[in-house]
Design an enzyme around this catalytic site. Structure first.
Site, PDB file in Angstrom:
ATOM      1  N   TRP A 102      45.135 -65.910 -38.148  1.00  0.00           N
ATOM      2  CA  TRP A 102      46.545 -66.587 -37.962  1.00  0.00           C
ATOM      3  C   TRP A 102      46.591 -68.156 -38.318  1.00  0.00           C
ATOM      4  O   TRP A 102      47.784 -68.516 -38.711  1.00  0.00           O
ATOM      5  CB  TRP A 102      46.918 -66.500 -36.397  1.00  0.00           C
ATOM      6  CG  TRP A 102      47.240 -64.928 -36.248  1.00  0.00           C
ATOM      7  CD1 TRP A 102      46.809 -64.098 -35.480  1.00  0.00           C
ATOM      8  CD2 TRP A 102      48.419 -64.303 -36.836  1.00  0.00           C
ATOM      9  NE1 TRP A 102      47.140 -62.861 -35.520  1.00  0.00           N
ATOM     10  CE2 TRP A 102      48.198 -62.838 -36.379  1.00  0.00           C
ATOM     11  CE3 TRP A 102      49.408 -64.521 -37.608  1.00  0.00           C
ATOM     12  CZ2 TRP A 102      49.102 -61.892 -36.562  1.00  0.00           C
ATOM     13  CZ3 TRP A 102      50.111 -63.514 -38.255  1.00  0.00           C
ATOM     14  CH2 TRP A 102      50.048 -62.252 -37.724  1.00  0.00           C
ATOM     15  N   ASP A 172      49.406 -73.293 -31.924  1.00  0.00           N
ATOM     16  CA  ASP A 172      49.809 -71.885 -31.558  1.00  0.00           C
ATOM     17  C   ASP A 172      49.068 -71.309 -30.344  1.00  0.00           C
ATOM     18  O   ASP A 172      47.987 -71.140 -30.508  1.00  0.00           O
ATOM     19  CB  ASP A 172      49.496 -71.213 -32.949  1.00  0.00           C
ATOM     20  CG  ASP A 172      50.055 -69.637 -32.707  1.00  0.00           C
ATOM     21  OD1 ASP A 172      50.542 -69.236 -31.777  1.00  0.00           O
ATOM     22  OD2 ASP A 172      49.995 -69.057 -33.906  1.00  0.00           O
ATOM     23  N   LYS A 196      53.496 -61.261 -26.233  1.00  0.00           N
ATOM     24  CA  LYS A 196      52.382 -60.905 -25.854  1.00  0.00           C
ATOM     25  C   LYS A 196      52.139 -61.313 -24.315  1.00  0.00           C
ATOM     26  O   LYS A 196      52.028 -60.461 -23.367  1.00  0.00           O
ATOM     27  CB  LYS A 196      51.224 -61.727 -26.532  1.00  0.00           C
ATOM     28  CG  LYS A 196      51.289 -61.384 -27.975  1.00  0.00           C
ATOM     29  CD  LYS A 196      50.585 -62.342 -28.803  1.00  0.00           C
ATOM     30  CE  LYS A 196      51.017 -62.130 -30.218  1.00  0.00           C
ATOM     31  NZ  LYS A 196      50.391 -60.854 -30.706  1.00  0.00           N
TER      32      LYS A 196
HETATM   33  N1  PMP Z   1      50.165 -66.281 -34.358  1.00  0.00           N
HETATM   34  C1  PMP Z   1      49.156 -65.536 -33.350  1.00  0.00           C
HETATM   35  C2  PMP Z   1      48.112 -66.080 -32.495  1.00  0.00           C
HETATM   36  C3  PMP Z   1      49.506 -64.197 -33.174  1.00  0.00           C
HETATM   37  O1  PMP Z   1      48.749 -63.566 -32.404  1.00  0.00           O
HETATM   38  C4  PMP Z   1      50.572 -63.721 -33.859  1.00  0.00           C
HETATM   39  C5  PMP Z   1      51.089 -62.064 -33.751  1.00  0.00           C
HETATM   40  N2  PMP Z   1      50.188 -61.275 -33.564  1.00  0.00           N
HETATM   41  C6  PMP Z   1      51.466 -64.681 -34.684  1.00  0.00           C
HETATM   42  C7  PMP Z   1      51.075 -65.840 -34.835  1.00  0.00           C
HETATM   43  C8  PMP Z   1      52.627 -63.861 -35.585  1.00  0.00           C
HETATM   44  O2  PMP Z   1      53.418 -63.673 -34.742  1.00  0.00           O
HETATM   45  P1  PMP Z   1      54.972 -63.278 -35.209  1.00  0.00           P
HETATM   46  O3  PMP Z   1      54.523 -61.698 -35.675  1.00  0.00           O
HETATM   47  O4  PMP Z   1      55.675 -62.907 -33.986  1.00  0.00           O
HETATM   48  O5  PMP Z   1      55.325 -63.913 -36.486  1.00  0.00           O
END
Ligand code: PMP
Length: 360
Positions: A102, A172, A196
């Site tokens: 991520w 994040d 989550k």
């Molecule tokens: N950052 C993290 C730490 C994540 O776990 C995720 C989703 N698994 C995301 C970003 C991306 O999130 P989204 O699909 O809501 O854009």
């Protein structure tokens, strides 16, 4: 029959919250309609959903007065763009710590908008540890230092808050917000996709230090400017009222459980049970440096990929859902957010023991 849901997100919601939503669905607050059919600008919504959700989040995280809370429609990846678009401009740069899938994605997006630099990168060790801070290359003139506190795919979590001097931290926390208390005053901007540890998908929560809220230098749609959310208290456009309503109920549920202290205690215990078993089992493995093992996403492997696949199939039949690891890293992953009861972790442990006995 509800199963134990180990999905990384959209993830399990506390059963008590779902029951309450079900009960309120046809007639919320004696209005003869549900909470998702009412006006987002009306008194009922503002007084009974929107303001309490903000107040309870503030209470849970002990958010200081000089921080604002924004409810932004969309996911965490919108923030991958929104942060650089709002903070960068002519002769401005930002630093990124790359510690997993991520943070790499956040960096790729940010690169499109300006001078964005890699302060550290753990891809050489397959994202299994966090590089020592003494090796980071930090720019004291950076507009912010971005990092991902818990790498959901890799099962890697910071055990400390990075030190960047006067440079604000943009973090994040999508997969570990509300898992424990944090010192909000150490951050410039905290963001988390809701699906989550908060509520349903389609909502992202941003907690931002007030002095950082400025008009964007780059050409930016109103809905991509933090200032718009600040000026209109997250009501410039129609927000995701259902997700805010349900998230508010989750905040109430956490408070009723005893707040974040209680959540942290339970989360640590759940994760420890799984890691302790994996470490002594001589069948399952986890490759993450024990100092940085995630307490939310436990990644593990059977001796072969074929056994991993069999584990996924047999565990699903036993009422343990979504244990398959992310396609980029394979193996298995148990996501055990706040809503996963300890009985769910115990059921998984029993299954792991049986599976090992059968196939070792
Ligand atoms: N950052 C993290 C730490 C994540 O776990 C995720 C989703 N698994 C995301 C970003 C991306 O999130 P989204 O699909 O809501 O854009």
């Amino acid at each position: 029959m509800r199963v134990f849901n180990f999905s990384p997100g959209p993830a399990a919601i506390p059963t008590a919250v779902l029951e309450r939503v079900q009960q309120e669905m046809l007639d919320w607050n004696h209005m003869g309609m549900s909470a998702i059919e009412i006006s987002h600008r009306g008194r009922h919504y503002l007084e009974n959903i929107f303001e309490p959700a903000k107040a309870n989040l503030k209470k849970l995280l002990n958010i200081p007065e000089n921080y604002r809370i924004f409810f932004i429609t969309g996911g965490a990846q919108h923030q991958f763009a929104m942060i650089p678009i709002n903070f960068l401009g002519v002769n401005k740069s930002a630093d990124y710590l790359l510690t997993g899938i991520w943070s790499q994605k956040a960096y790729q997006e940010a690169q499109r908008y300006g001078d964005v630099r890699i302060a550290a990168d753990n891809s050489a060790n397959k994202c299994t540890t966090i590089p020592e801070p003494s090796t980071w290359i930090l720019n004291p003139r950076a507009q912010y230092l971005h990092y991902v506190d818990n790498e959901t795919v890799n099962g890697l979590e910071f055990s400390y808050i990075p030190e960047a001097g006067e440079v604000p931290l943009a973090v994040d926390m999508s997969s570990n917000i509300l898992s424990r208390s944090i010192d909000v005053s150490r951050y410039g901007l905290i963001y988390a996709g809701a699906q989550k540890n908060i509520g349903p998908a389609g909502l992202t929560i941003v907690i931002m230090r007030e002095d950082l809220i400025k008009p964007a230098e780059l050409l930016t749609p109103f809905l991509y400017q933090y200032k718009t959310y600040a000026d209109h208290d997250s009501l410039y456009n129609t927000p995701n009222t259902f997700a805010i309503y349900l998230s508010g109920l989750v905040f109430e549920w956490i408070l009723a459980q005893g707040g974040l202290e209680k959540m942290a205690e339970l989360n640590k215990r759940k994760a420890k049970k799984l890691y302790d078993y994996i470490d002594q089992a001589d069948f399952y493995t986890n490759h993450v440096n024990p100092r940085y093992r995630s307490i939310m996403n436990i990644v593990f492997y059977c001796p072969t990929p074929e056994l991993d696949q069999l584990f996924v199939e047999e565990s699903a039949k036993a009422g343990l859902a979504y244990l398959k690891g992310h396609r980029l890293v394979g193996g298995l992953r148990a996501s055990i957010y706040n809503a996963m009861p300890e009985e769910g972790v115990d059921a998984l442990l029993n299954f792991m023991q049986d599976f090992q006995r059968k196939y070792a």
